[in-house]
Design an enzyme around this catalytic site. Structure first.
Site, PDB file in Angstrom:
ATOM      1  N   HIS A   1       1.098  -1.200   0.376  1.00  0.00           N
ATOM      2  CA  HIS A   1       0.192   0.121  -0.065  1.00  0.00           C
ATOM      3  C   HIS A   1       0.535   1.366   0.018  1.00  0.00           C
ATOM      4  CE1 HIS A   1      -3.385   1.923   1.386  1.00  0.00           C
ATOM      5  NE2 HIS A   1      -2.540   3.287   1.512  1.00  0.00           N
ATOM      6  N   GLU A   2       2.014   1.381   0.860  1.00  0.00           N
ATOM      7  CA  GLU A   2       2.425   2.056   1.332  1.00  0.00           C
ATOM      8  C   GLU A   2       3.390   2.411  -0.445  1.00  0.00           C
ATOM      9  OE1 GLU A   2       1.634   4.763   2.935  1.00  0.00           O
ATOM     10  OE2 GLU A   2       0.094   3.834   4.050  1.00  0.00           O
TER      11      GLU A   2
ATOM     12  N   ASP B   1      -7.706   7.301   2.901  1.00  0.00           N
ATOM     13  CA  ASP B   1      -6.999   8.177   1.362  1.00  0.00           C
ATOM     14  C   ASP B   1      -8.411   8.486   0.663  1.00  0.00           C
ATOM     15  OD1 ASP B   1      -4.523   7.297   2.840  1.00  0.00           O
ATOM     16  OD2 ASP B   1      -4.460   5.598   1.614  1.00  0.00           O
TER      17      ASP B   1
ATOM     18  N   HIS C   1       1.734   3.836  -3.185  1.00  0.00           N
ATOM     19  CA  HIS C   1       1.697   6.095  -2.779  1.00  0.00           C
ATOM     20  C   HIS C   1       3.147   5.992  -2.981  1.00  0.00           C
ATOM     21  CE1 HIS C   1      -1.679   6.214  -0.161  1.00  0.00           C
ATOM     22  NE2 HIS C   1      -1.974   5.453   0.653  1.00  0.00           N
TER      23      HIS C   1
END
Length: 192
Positions: free
Chosen positions: A33-34, A111, A37
């Site tokens: 997920h990170e 988000d 980004h």
């Protein structure tokens, strides 16, 4: 020391550090997920540069990706706002691409709130949509035009967010090899 200054900045931006995550499926999912980004933000010309990616929980977040703005943030272009939406959706896109739709988590809830807010402002305040260069809300978030306009605003916000989601997904798919490599480094180091 520089380390103490960095820790203080991290604490102010992200909150107090929590207990490190155990090596589990969730930790791997958060890493993807990170990194999602970070990669989507890095690929986009109008996006701020990646400052840090961490799996150290802070506040309510299980992991965080920081971006450093290069210019004054009081004037943002349409392309910069779209880049923010795409970069923000990159985390969820990485979850979908890597783990599949059934494994998408609630981790992207803030988000999604953020991208919806940005897209709505683009439509109702900044005149950056197909509805034209007109302010459709007051400073108190009250619609100037009632009735059918509300449905048109909602449809345009959805159109912008869905378009950005498609772009984020394509960026993640196109950069999957590098994402996998960065995730492995992040899982080892916990902060890059």
């Amino acid at each position: 020391t520089k380390k103490e200054v960095n820790e203080a900045a991290d604490r102010i931006i992200g909150g107090i550090a929590g207990t490190p995550l155990e090596d589990t499926k969730n930790k791997r999912l958060i890493a993807y997920h990170e990194v999602g980004h970070a990669i989507t933000g890095s690929v986009l010309k109008s996006h701020d540069e990646v400052e840090k990616i961490t799996l150290v929980p802070r506040g309510a977040a299980k992991g965080l990706t920081w971006f450093t703005p290069e210019e004054d943030q009081s004037l943002l272009s349409r392309s910069a706002l779209l880049a923010r939406i795409i970069g923000t959706l990159g985390g969820r896109a990485a979850e979908q691409v890597v783990f599949g739709d059934p494994e998408v988590t609630t981790g992207a809830s803030s988000d999604l709130q953020q991208v919806t807010r940005i897209a709505r402002q683009m439509v109702t305040r900044y005149g950056m949509s197909i509805l034209g260069p007109i302010a459709l809300e007051t400073d108190n978030n009250e619609l100037i035009f009632k009735g059918e306009m509300s449905n048109r605003i909602d449809a345009e916000v959805c159109r912008i967010v869905n378009h950005c989601e498609q772009l984020a997904t394509r960026i993640v798919r196109d950069n999957r090899v590098i994402i996998d490599l960065i995730v492995e480094r992040l899982l080892d180091a916990e902060t890059l």
